[in-house]
Design an enzyme around this catalytic site. Structure first.
Site, PDB file in Angstrom:
ATOM      1  N   GLY A 188      -1.637 -17.348  40.843  1.00  0.00           N
ATOM      2  CA  GLY A 188      -2.256 -16.088  41.246  1.00  0.00           C
ATOM      3  C   GLY A 188      -3.567 -16.269  41.974  1.00  0.00           C
ATOM      4  O   GLY A 188      -3.801 -15.670  43.041  1.00  0.00           O
ATOM      5  N   CYS A 217      -0.776 -17.009  30.535  1.00  0.00           N
ATOM      6  CA  CYS A 217      -0.276 -15.693  30.924  1.00  0.00           C
ATOM      7  C   CYS A 217       1.021 -15.361  30.188  1.00  0.00           C
ATOM      8  O   CYS A 217       1.307 -14.196  29.907  1.00  0.00           O
ATOM      9  CB  CYS A 217      -0.027 -15.660  32.433  1.00  0.00           C
ATOM     10  SG  CYS A 217      -1.514 -15.890  33.435  1.00  0.00           S
TER      11      CYS A 217
END
Length: 265
Positions: A38, A186
Site C-alpha cells: 500500500g 493487516c
C-alpha cells in the site's frame, strides 16, 4: 530536458520551489523503494509521475486479492504476479520516461549494503520491524537519507532520518532494535484503505523535498523546512489529523551512536 519533458513537467516547472533546476534534480535522482504494498504503490506512482529518473522497487511478495482494497497500483488481472513487476507496469503506464528496476527479493543486510551506495535516498515502505531496522542500519552505514512510513488500522507514521546531518536521529534512536515489539499485520488488524495512500503520498512528497534540499544546499539557499529531520509525524485517520512529535538523536544509539555496531540479518 526536451520539449516533451518540458510539457509533461510544466506544472512543476511553474512552481518557484521547483523550476527547471528542481525538475532536473528529480530526473537525475536514483531512489530505492523497499516494499510494493500500500505505501510503496502510492509513493512509487507519485515519484514516477513526478519524473524521478530511476526507481528501484524491492519486494518478495506477489499480488493477492486481499491487496486490491488499498494497493492501488495492482489490478485484478495481475493477482499472482510479483508485486514489483505489477508496480513497474503501473509506473510505466503513467510515465514511460522513468527507468524502473525490479528486485523480487526480500531486502536483507547483504543486498542493502550492495544497493545503497548507488542511490540518492531510500523509502521504507515495508511492513515489519526487523526489515525496518536493517534498512535503517544500512542507510546509516551508507549515509543515505531515509523516508520512513508506516500504516496499520487507522493510524499512520511518517519520518525523515538523514545520517548526513550530525543532528539527525536515526530510526533506531526512536524505535530501539532491542525493544519488545509486537508485530501486527493487516491480515489480523485490518487497514483503512485511504490511509496507506495518505502516508505513501506523504512519503513521496517528503522524498521530493529532500531532493530539492540538495539543489538548495548546492546553490547556498535555505532547504525546504520539510527536508529537515527530527520530526515524527503521526496521522489519525479517524479525525484526518496529523500531529508532530519532535525526536532527538540518541548519543547512545546502538546504530548511529558512538561505538555503534551495525545490524545484520
Amino acid at each position: 530536458m526536451n520539449d516533451d519533458e518540458l510539457l509533461r513537467y510544466s506544472r512543476h516547472i511553474l512552481l518557484d520551489d521547483i523550476g527547471i533546476e528542481g525538475q532536473e534534480r528529480f530526473r537525475g535522482a536514483h531512489v530505492l523503494i523497499v516494499g510494493a504494498g500500500g505505501l510503496g504503490c502510492a509513493a512509487a506512482l507519485y515519484l514516477g509521475a513526478a519524473g524521478v529518473g530511476h526507481l528501484i522497487l524491492a519486494d518478495d511478495d506477489t499480488v493477492d486479492a486481499t491487496n486490491l482494497q488499498r494497493q492501488v497500483a495492482h489490478t485484478a488481472d495481475r493477482v499472482g504476479m510479483p508485486k514489483v513487476e505489477s508496480l513497474a507496469q503501473a509506473i510505466a503506464a503513467i510515465n514511460p520516461l522513468v527507468r524502473t528496476e525490479v528486485v523480487a527479493r526480500r531486502a536483507d543486510a547483504p543486498w542493502l549494503a550492495q544497493a545503497l551506495p548507488g542511490v540518492d535516498l531510500v523509502l521504507d515502505c515495508c511492513d515489519n520491524f526487523h526489515t525496518r531496522q536493517l534498512i535503517n542500519s544500512a542507510c546509516v552505514a551508507a549515509r543515505k537519507p531515509l523516508v520512513s512510513g508506516a500504516a496499520i488500522a487507522m493510524d499512520g507514521q511518517l519520518a525523515l532520518y538523514d545520517p548526513r546531518r550530525a543532528d539527525s536521529p536515526c530510526y533506531a534512536c526512536v524505535f530501539p532494535p532491542d525493544a519488545a515489539v509486537e508485530e501486527v499485520a493487516c491480515a489480523t488488524m485490518g487497514v483503512f484503505a485511504p490511509l496507506v495512500g495518505m502516508v505513501g503520498t506523504a512519503q513521496a512528497a517528503l522524498a521530493l523535498q529532500v531532493l530539492l534540499a540538495d539543489v538548495a544546499t548546492a546553490e547556498g539557499r535555505k532547504p525546504p523546512a520539510a527536508a529537515l529531520p527530527g520530526s515524527l509525524r503521526m496521522l489519525d485517520a479517524r479525525a484526518i489529523d496529523w500531529s508532530t512529535l519532535r525526536v532527538a538523536r540518541d548519543p547512545h544509539c546502538p546504530v548511529c551512536g558512538a561505538g555503534a555496531a551495525r545490524i545484520s540479518g
